[in-house]
Design an enzyme around this catalytic site. Structure first.
Site, PDB file in Angstrom:
ATOM      1  N   LYS A   9       0.826  -1.207   0.000  1.00 19.10           N
ATOM      2  CA  LYS A   9       0.000   0.000   0.000  1.00 19.10           C
ATOM      3  C   LYS A   9       0.865   1.264   0.000  1.00 19.10           C
ATOM      4  CE  LYS A   9      -3.815  -2.352   2.418  1.00 19.10           C
ATOM      5  NZ  LYS A   9      -4.817  -2.245   3.530  1.00 19.10           N
ATOM      6  N   TYR A  50     -12.393  -2.542  -3.275  1.00 19.14           N
ATOM      7  CA  TYR A  50     -12.969  -2.678  -1.929  1.00 19.14           C
ATOM      8  C   TYR A  50     -14.497  -2.632  -1.985  1.00 19.14           C
ATOM      9  CZ  TYR A  50      -8.531  -2.411   0.682  1.00 19.14           C
ATOM     10  OH  TYR A  50      -7.306  -2.672   1.231  1.00 19.14           O
ATOM     11  N   ASN A 118      -1.972  -0.133   6.955  1.00 21.29           N
ATOM     12  CA  ASN A 118      -1.365  -1.384   7.410  1.00 21.29           C
ATOM     13  C   ASN A 118      -0.490  -2.076   6.363  1.00 21.29           C
ATOM     14  OD1 ASN A 118      -3.411  -2.298   5.826  1.00 21.29           O
ATOM     15  ND2 ASN A 118      -4.659  -3.131   7.481  1.00 21.29           N
ATOM     16  N   HIS A 121      -1.867  -5.643   1.518  1.00 20.52           N
ATOM     17  CA  HIS A 121      -3.159  -6.312   1.282  1.00 20.52           C
ATOM     18  C   HIS A 121      -2.882  -7.719   0.770  1.00 20.52           C
ATOM     19  CE1 HIS A 121      -7.143  -7.196  -0.422  1.00 20.52           C
ATOM     20  NE2 HIS A 121      -6.492  -7.633  -1.485  1.00 20.52           N
ATOM     21  N   GLU A 132      -9.973 -10.270  -7.674  1.00 22.51           N
ATOM     22  CA  GLU A 132      -8.975  -9.197  -7.605  1.00 22.51           C
ATOM     23  C   GLU A 132      -7.939  -9.323  -8.720  1.00 22.51           C
ATOM     24  OE1 GLU A 132      -7.652  -9.363  -3.492  1.00 22.51           O
ATOM     25  OE2 GLU A 132      -9.654  -8.807  -2.771  1.00 22.51           O
TER      26      GLU A 132
HETATM   27  P1  DAT Z   1      -7.781  -6.803   5.612  1.00 19.20           P
HETATM   28  O1  DAT Z   1      -6.986  -5.738   4.905  1.00 19.20           O
HETATM   29  O2  DAT Z   1      -7.054  -7.329   6.809  1.00 19.20           O
HETATM   30  O3  DAT Z   1      -8.273  -7.880   4.690  1.00 19.20           O
HETATM   31  P2  DAT Z   1     -10.463  -5.695   5.483  1.00 19.20           P
HETATM   32  O4  DAT Z   1     -10.545  -6.302   4.131  1.00 19.20           O
HETATM   33  O5  DAT Z   1     -11.556  -5.958   6.456  1.00 19.20           O
HETATM   34  O6  DAT Z   1      -9.082  -6.077   6.199  1.00 19.20           O
HETATM   35  O7  DAT Z   1     -10.382  -4.108   5.345  1.00 19.20           O
HETATM   36  C1  DAT Z   1      -9.638  -3.536   4.302  1.00 19.20           C
HETATM   37  C2  DAT Z   1      -8.876  -2.352   4.865  1.00 19.20           C
HETATM   38  O8  DAT Z   1      -9.776  -1.361   5.335  1.00 19.20           O
HETATM   39  C3  DAT Z   1      -8.021  -2.728   6.075  1.00 19.20           C
HETATM   40  O9  DAT Z   1      -6.750  -3.206   5.695  1.00 19.20           O
HETATM   41  C4  DAT Z   1      -7.957  -1.435   6.814  1.00 19.20           C
HETATM   42  C5  DAT Z   1      -9.290  -0.793   6.546  1.00 19.20           C
HETATM   43  N1  DAT Z   1     -10.267  -1.051   7.616  1.00 19.20           N
HETATM   44  C6  DAT Z   1     -10.916  -2.231   7.860  1.00 19.20           C
HETATM   45  N2  DAT Z   1     -11.729  -2.132   8.922  1.00 19.20           N
HETATM   46  C7  DAT Z   1     -11.603  -0.838   9.354  1.00 19.20           C
HETATM   47  C8  DAT Z   1     -12.187  -0.087  10.434  1.00 19.20           C
HETATM   48  N3  DAT Z   1     -13.096  -0.623  11.261  1.00 19.20           N
HETATM   49  N4  DAT Z   1     -11.816   1.219  10.572  1.00 19.20           N
HETATM   50  C9  DAT Z   1     -10.923   1.778   9.726  1.00 19.20           C
HETATM   51  N5  DAT Z   1     -10.337   1.133   8.689  1.00 19.20           N
HETATM   52  C10 DAT Z   1     -10.671  -0.151   8.518  1.00 19.20           C
HETATM   53 MG    MG Z   2      -9.528  -7.697   3.001  1.00 21.10          MG
END
Ligand code: DAT
Ligand code: MG
Length: 139
Positions: A9, A50, A118, A121, A132
């Site tokens: 990212k 997303y 973070n 991905h 994807e």
């Molecule tokens: P991951 O990246 O671990 O698969 P995800 O797909 O649920 O997690 O979410 C995609 C990204 O969105 C994640 O890396 C960080 C952000 N995100 C997820 N949940 C969030 C939250 N509750 N508040 C803020 N950002 C969030």
């Molecule tokens: Mg995810």
């Protein structure tokens, strides 16, 4: 062979972590099938990536973050690579990610109302990986 899609990212690219992250993938024995730097990502494109999060209250911050600078994207292949790369990434929230994982070692905890930054991905299932890969590598 199983494939997964990954993103380094904007925070990972800005902070100079590309080499370290690719090294972890190589050490683990993953095969790099594709690797590209993508700059100037469109908001509409990130919305497609997303698509399951677009309606969430925190999503605008994610869209802003993901379009804030270049990303490195690619495809990895290996047996069980989807689950293994997820484990190597660590938990979504930096404060919950274990030391030794990419996020546990490098992700910075976000302040209130900030996007979680973070670093990486990885696709979370076979269906997500297929979707994807088709989205990011249209050829
Ligand atoms: P991951 O990246 O671990 O698969 P995800 O797909 O649920 O997690 O979410 C995609 C990204 O969105 C994640 O890396 C960080 C952000 N995100 C997820 N949940 C969030 C939250 N509750 N508040 C803020 N950002 C969030
Ligand atoms: Mg995810």
């Amino acid at each position: 062979m199983e494939q997964t899609f990954f993103i380094i990212k904007p925070d990972g690219v800005k902070r100079g972590l590309v080499g370290k992250i690719l090294q972890k993938m190589e050490q683990r024995g993953f095969k790099l099938e594709k690797l590209e730097l993508r700059s100037a990502l469109l908001e509409a494109f990130i919305d497609q990536h997303y698509q399951v999060l677009v309606e969430k209250s925190f999503y605008p911050a994610i869209r802003q973050f993901m379009t804030s600078g270049p990303v490195v994207v690619g495809i990895l292949s290996s047996p069980k690579v989807i689950e293994t790369w997820r484990i190597m990434m660590g938990a979504t929230r930096p404060e919950e990610a274990l030391p030794g994982t990419v996020r546990g070692d490098f992700a910075k905890a976000a302040g209130d109302n900030q996007a979680i930054q973070n670093v990486v991905h990885g696709s979370d299932s076979e269906a997500s990986a297929k979707r994807e890969i088709a989205l990011w590598f249209k050829d």
